[in-house]
Design a protein around this motif. Sequence first.
Motif, PDB file in Angstrom:
ATOM      1  N   LYS A 452      16.571  34.405  36.573  1.00 52.92           N
ATOM      2  CA  LYS A 452      14.994  34.526  36.945  1.00 52.92           C
ATOM      3  C   LYS A 452      14.443  35.669  36.147  1.00 52.92           C
ATOM      4  CE  LYS A 452      12.485  35.640  41.132  1.00 52.92           C
ATOM      5  NZ  LYS A 452      11.768  34.247  41.222  1.00 52.92           N
ATOM      6  N   VAL A 453      14.872  36.808  36.006  1.00 56.24           N
ATOM      7  CA  VAL A 453      14.233  37.835  35.443  1.00 56.24           C
ATOM      8  C   VAL A 453      14.331  37.664  33.662  1.00 56.24           C
ATOM      9  CG1 VAL A 453      14.208  40.354  34.573  1.00 56.24           C
ATOM     10  CG2 VAL A 453      15.130  39.613  36.967  1.00 56.24           C
ATOM     11  N   GLN A 454      15.151  36.975  33.245  1.00 58.63           N
ATOM     12  CA  GLN A 454      15.082  36.555  31.642  1.00 58.63           C
ATOM     13  C   GLN A 454      13.910  35.557  31.384  1.00 58.63           C
ATOM     14  OE1 GLN A 454      16.952  37.905  29.010  1.00 58.63           O
ATOM     15  NE2 GLN A 454      15.243  37.148  28.193  1.00 58.63           N
ATOM     16  N   ALA A 455      13.662  34.564  32.275  1.00 57.75           N
ATOM     17  CA  ALA A 455      12.765  33.608  32.364  1.00 57.75           C
ATOM     18  C   ALA A 455      11.520  34.193  32.403  1.00 57.75           C
ATOM     19  CB  ALA A 455      12.907  32.515  33.433  1.00 57.75           C
ATOM     20  N   ALA A 456      11.279  35.163  33.221  1.00 58.05           N
ATOM     21  CA  ALA A 456       9.947  35.890  33.497  1.00 58.05           C
ATOM     22  C   ALA A 456       9.682  36.699  32.159  1.00 58.05           C
ATOM     23  CB  ALA A 456       9.926  36.626  34.601  1.00 58.05           C
ATOM     24  N   SER A 457      10.546  37.111  31.473  1.00 59.22           N
ATOM     25  CA  SER A 457      10.349  37.998  30.291  1.00 59.22           C
ATOM     26  C   SER A 457      10.051  37.017  29.105  1.00 59.22           C
ATOM     27  CB  SER A 457      11.702  38.717  29.894  1.00 59.22           C
ATOM     28  OG  SER A 457      11.433  39.604  28.774  1.00 59.22           O
ATOM     29  N   ASP A 458      10.568  36.123  29.066  1.00 59.85           N
ATOM     30  CA  ASP A 458      10.511  34.918  27.963  1.00 59.85           C
ATOM     31  C   ASP A 458       8.898  34.469  28.239  1.00 59.85           C
ATOM     32  OD1 ASP A 458      13.299  35.269  27.083  1.00 59.85           O
ATOM     33  OD2 ASP A 458      13.876  33.675  27.897  1.00 59.85           O
ATOM     34  N   LYS A 459       8.580  34.163  29.408  1.00 62.60           N
ATOM     35  CA  LYS A 459       7.461  33.735  29.592  1.00 62.60           C
ATOM     36  C   LYS A 459       6.080  34.586  29.268  1.00 62.60           C
ATOM     37  CE  LYS A 459       4.550  31.436  33.365  1.00 62.60           C
ATOM     38  NZ  LYS A 459       4.313  31.212  34.608  1.00 62.60           N
ATOM     39  N   ILE A 460       6.543  35.794  29.366  1.00 63.59           N
ATOM     40  CA  ILE A 460       5.417  36.672  28.892  1.00 63.59           C
ATOM     41  C   ILE A 460       5.483  37.034  27.564  1.00 63.59           C
ATOM     42  CG2 ILE A 460       4.917  39.408  28.760  1.00 63.59           C
ATOM     43  CD1 ILE A 460       4.241  38.165  31.362  1.00 63.59           C
ATOM     44  N   ALA A 461       6.493  36.748  26.829  1.00 62.42           N
ATOM     45  CA  ALA A 461       6.904  36.812  25.192  1.00 62.42           C
ATOM     46  C   ALA A 461       6.141  35.971  24.586  1.00 62.42           C
ATOM     47  CB  ALA A 461       8.350  36.994  25.033  1.00 62.42           C
ATOM     48  N   ALA A 462       6.296  34.625  25.419  1.00 62.63           N
ATOM     49  CA  ALA A 462       5.694  33.353  24.641  1.00 62.63           C
ATOM     50  C   ALA A 462       4.038  33.382  24.967  1.00 62.63           C
ATOM     51  CB  ALA A 462       6.259  32.190  25.069  1.00 62.63           C
ATOM     52  N   ASP A 463       3.498  33.815  25.986  1.00 58.34           N
ATOM     53  CA  ASP A 463       2.120  33.660  26.181  1.00 58.34           C
ATOM     54  C   ASP A 463       1.350  34.580  25.329  1.00 58.34           C
ATOM     55  OD1 ASP A 463      -0.277  33.543  27.421  1.00 58.34           O
ATOM     56  OD2 ASP A 463       0.414  33.925  29.547  1.00 58.34           O
ATOM     57  N   LYS A 464       0.802  33.692  24.544  1.00 56.87           N
ATOM     58  CA  LYS A 464      -0.246  34.575  23.424  1.00 56.87           C
ATOM     59  C   LYS A 464      -1.678  35.219  24.008  1.00 56.87           C
ATOM     60  CE  LYS A 464       1.325  31.465  19.832  1.00 56.87           C
ATOM     61  NZ  LYS A 464       0.893  30.607  18.550  1.00 56.87           N
ATOM     62  N   SER A 465      -1.817  34.842  25.228  1.00 61.40           N
ATOM     63  CA  SER A 465      -3.006  35.409  25.664  1.00 61.40           C
ATOM     64  C   SER A 465      -2.625  36.888  26.333  1.00 61.40           C
ATOM     65  CB  SER A 465      -3.486  34.616  27.058  1.00 61.40           C
ATOM     66  OG  SER A 465      -2.452  34.553  27.872  1.00 61.40           O
ATOM     67  N   VAL A 466      -1.506  37.006  26.532  1.00 58.18           N
ATOM     68  CA  VAL A 466      -1.120  38.622  27.190  1.00 58.18           C
ATOM     69  C   VAL A 466      -0.937  39.640  25.870  1.00 58.18           C
ATOM     70  CG1 VAL A 466       0.723  39.846  28.139  1.00 58.18           C
ATOM     71  CG2 VAL A 466       0.009  37.369  28.897  1.00 58.18           C
ATOM     72  N   ALA A 467      -1.794  40.819  26.130  1.00 56.46           N
ATOM     73  CA  ALA A 467      -1.558  41.547  24.839  1.00 56.46           C
ATOM     74  C   ALA A 467      -0.119  42.260  25.149  1.00 56.46           C
ATOM     75  CB  ALA A 467      -2.469  42.704  25.402  1.00 56.46           C
ATOM     76  N   LYS A 468       0.585  42.467  24.076  1.00 57.13           N
ATOM     77  CA  LYS A 468       1.924  42.930  23.867  1.00 57.13           C
ATOM     78  C   LYS A 468       2.042  44.204  23.568  1.00 57.13           C
ATOM     79  CE  LYS A 468       3.589  38.716  24.778  1.00 57.13           C
ATOM     80  NZ  LYS A 468       2.298  37.949  24.389  1.00 57.13           N
ATOM     81  N   TYR A 469       2.928  45.041  24.194  1.00 59.79           N
ATOM     82  CA  TYR A 469       3.235  46.296  23.857  1.00 59.79           C
ATOM     83  C   TYR A 469       4.459  46.570  23.103  1.00 59.79           C
ATOM     84  CZ  TYR A 469      -0.902  46.521  26.695  1.00 59.79           C
ATOM     85  OH  TYR A 469      -2.191  46.008  27.442  1.00 59.79           O
ATOM     86  N   HIS A 470       4.638  47.842  22.284  1.00 58.13           N
ATOM     87  CA  HIS A 470       6.024  48.042  21.646  1.00 58.13           C
ATOM     88  C   HIS A 470       6.499  49.423  21.892  1.00 58.13           C
ATOM     89  CE1 HIS A 470       9.008  47.251  18.570  1.00 58.13           C
ATOM     90  NE2 HIS A 470       8.684  48.438  18.179  1.00 58.13           N
ATOM     91  N   ARG A 471       7.800  49.664  22.024  1.00 63.82           N
ATOM     92  CA  ARG A 471       8.273  50.841  22.221  1.00 63.82           C
ATOM     93  C   ARG A 471       9.272  50.912  20.969  1.00 63.82           C
ATOM     94  NH1 ARG A 471      12.703  51.877  27.239  1.00 63.82           N
ATOM     95  NH2 ARG A 471      13.556  53.540  26.426  1.00 63.82           N
ATOM     96  N   ASP A 472       9.329  52.073  20.491  1.00 62.47           N
ATOM     97  CA  ASP A 472      10.213  52.566  19.305  1.00 62.47           C
ATOM     98  C   ASP A 472      11.659  53.181  19.838  1.00 62.47           C
ATOM     99  OD1 ASP A 472       8.552  51.327  17.267  1.00 62.47           O
ATOM    100  OD2 ASP A 472       7.391  53.259  17.228  1.00 62.47           O
ATOM    101  N   LYS A 473      11.458  53.856  20.861  1.00 63.99           N
ATOM    102  CA  LYS A 473      12.697  54.480  21.433  1.00 63.99           C
ATOM    103  C   LYS A 473      12.616  54.859  22.979  1.00 63.99           C
ATOM    104  CE  LYS A 473      11.071  59.228  20.051  1.00 63.99           C
ATOM    105  NZ  LYS A 473      11.209  60.276  18.999  1.00 63.99           N
TER     106      LYS A 473
END
Length: 473
Positions: A452-473
């Motif tokens: 369930k949680v991995q599917a939700a994560s994958d859906k966010i990753a694939a949605d180009k309309s959602v602004a993505k944020y990045h963490r280095d550490k």
Amino acid sequence: MSSEISRRHLLSRAAALAVLAGPAAGLLSACAGGGGGPATGPVTGAKSATNPLGVAADAPLDVVIFNGGLGEDYAKYDESLYSKAFPNAKVSHTATQKISDLLQPRFANGNPPDMVNDSGDGQISPGTLVNNNALTDLAPLLDAPSIDDPNTKVRDTLLPGSLDIGTYNGKVFILNYNYTVYGLWYNAKLFRDKGWQPPKTWAEFKELAPKIKAAGIAPFVHAGKYPYYIGVPITDWVAKLGGQKLSVDIDNLVPGAWRNDAVTAALEATLELVHNGWVLAGSEGMSHTESQQAFLDGKAAFIPVGSWFENEMRKTIPPGTELTVIPMPSLTDHDALPYGAVRAEASEPFVVPSKAHNVNGGLEFLRIMLSKDAAKKYAELTSSLSIVKGSADSVTTSTALTSANKIATAAGDNIIHFRSFIDWYKPLRSEWEAANGELMAGRFTAKQWIDKVQAASDKIAADKSVAKYHRDK
């Protein structure tokens, strides 16, 4: 009500980044569209060793504080320190539980306060404020000399990770002043009376739990109505066993990150609580305060919660209770992070609006808040840690505060934190919390939770309309 508002705010910073719409968006349309600043423009003064930010000595200072679970007395103390430093400056103090209602017109008209505690359910979305250039970059404050040591920058007096939450695209716009430490809480007096030792490993917990149950006490209680809380031990264990890299991969939506063996092990340990009957009956239907009160009433030996615990429940804590927090027990003898690793993060946001009349005064007010004097008073008044190193070292009136300070200090750089399912992506948080609830109700296996949680994560990753944020550490 004040405590409840503060609680919900601490647990729902999703508004900070994931929710950028709503009333705040409307209020800032004028701000972003050049609604105009104060007619007289910002005021400045001459910089000096004692006035490194160039505050105009006689400029009024307008302070607005969220009057929630932390109250307003600490802010009044800070204002007294400001008045002492600038006796010719009139300081106005406003406390409210409706920040957005009060300040929407002022932001829209280009006449915001000089310093705002932007908190509570009526919070103006920080993400919206940042995106509309409505906040002052706090770099001048952070690079200024601290009040206590002119040879030390303000930023170097802060606890690890304190600035992470308020950083956007490499710039710090929000100072989160409260330092929340999460862990496993117990009553040290009860344990001393029973001859029990708090566990450092999961094996020790499993050995102790039957003894606790035999004494007529449930080993564990949690807030089933708010599955965020059981997520604390789950994700602590994920990070402890899998290491910081796994935490980073999860936040960066790396494919398959939730399918790591460390996640399975963390979930299996959590399920042992359920399957062994170690969870207090009725926990599934309890709110955070109901579960905390059940713990305080001696119905359960352990509860996962943050360091706001004492302040939130102060009125109903039985005399003699010694609230004490410890890190989550290590799952194995080969965990990637040591036992002392804890989840800790800054909360309770303070901002200086970019169109404030006295921007430098607002920055100076924050510099005063970050002094040892102000930080100590904050600890005394709220039983909470601030982000200032050593803020509670000399405060010994609270076992809760003392223990939180102790484990945060001992953790050093081994601080656990997550962003993706906490405040970056609201839909992911919703699915994560729902999975937690199903797990504790015994309706999910570890595999079902992960799917369930991995599917939700994958859906966010694939949605180009959602602004993505990045963490280095």
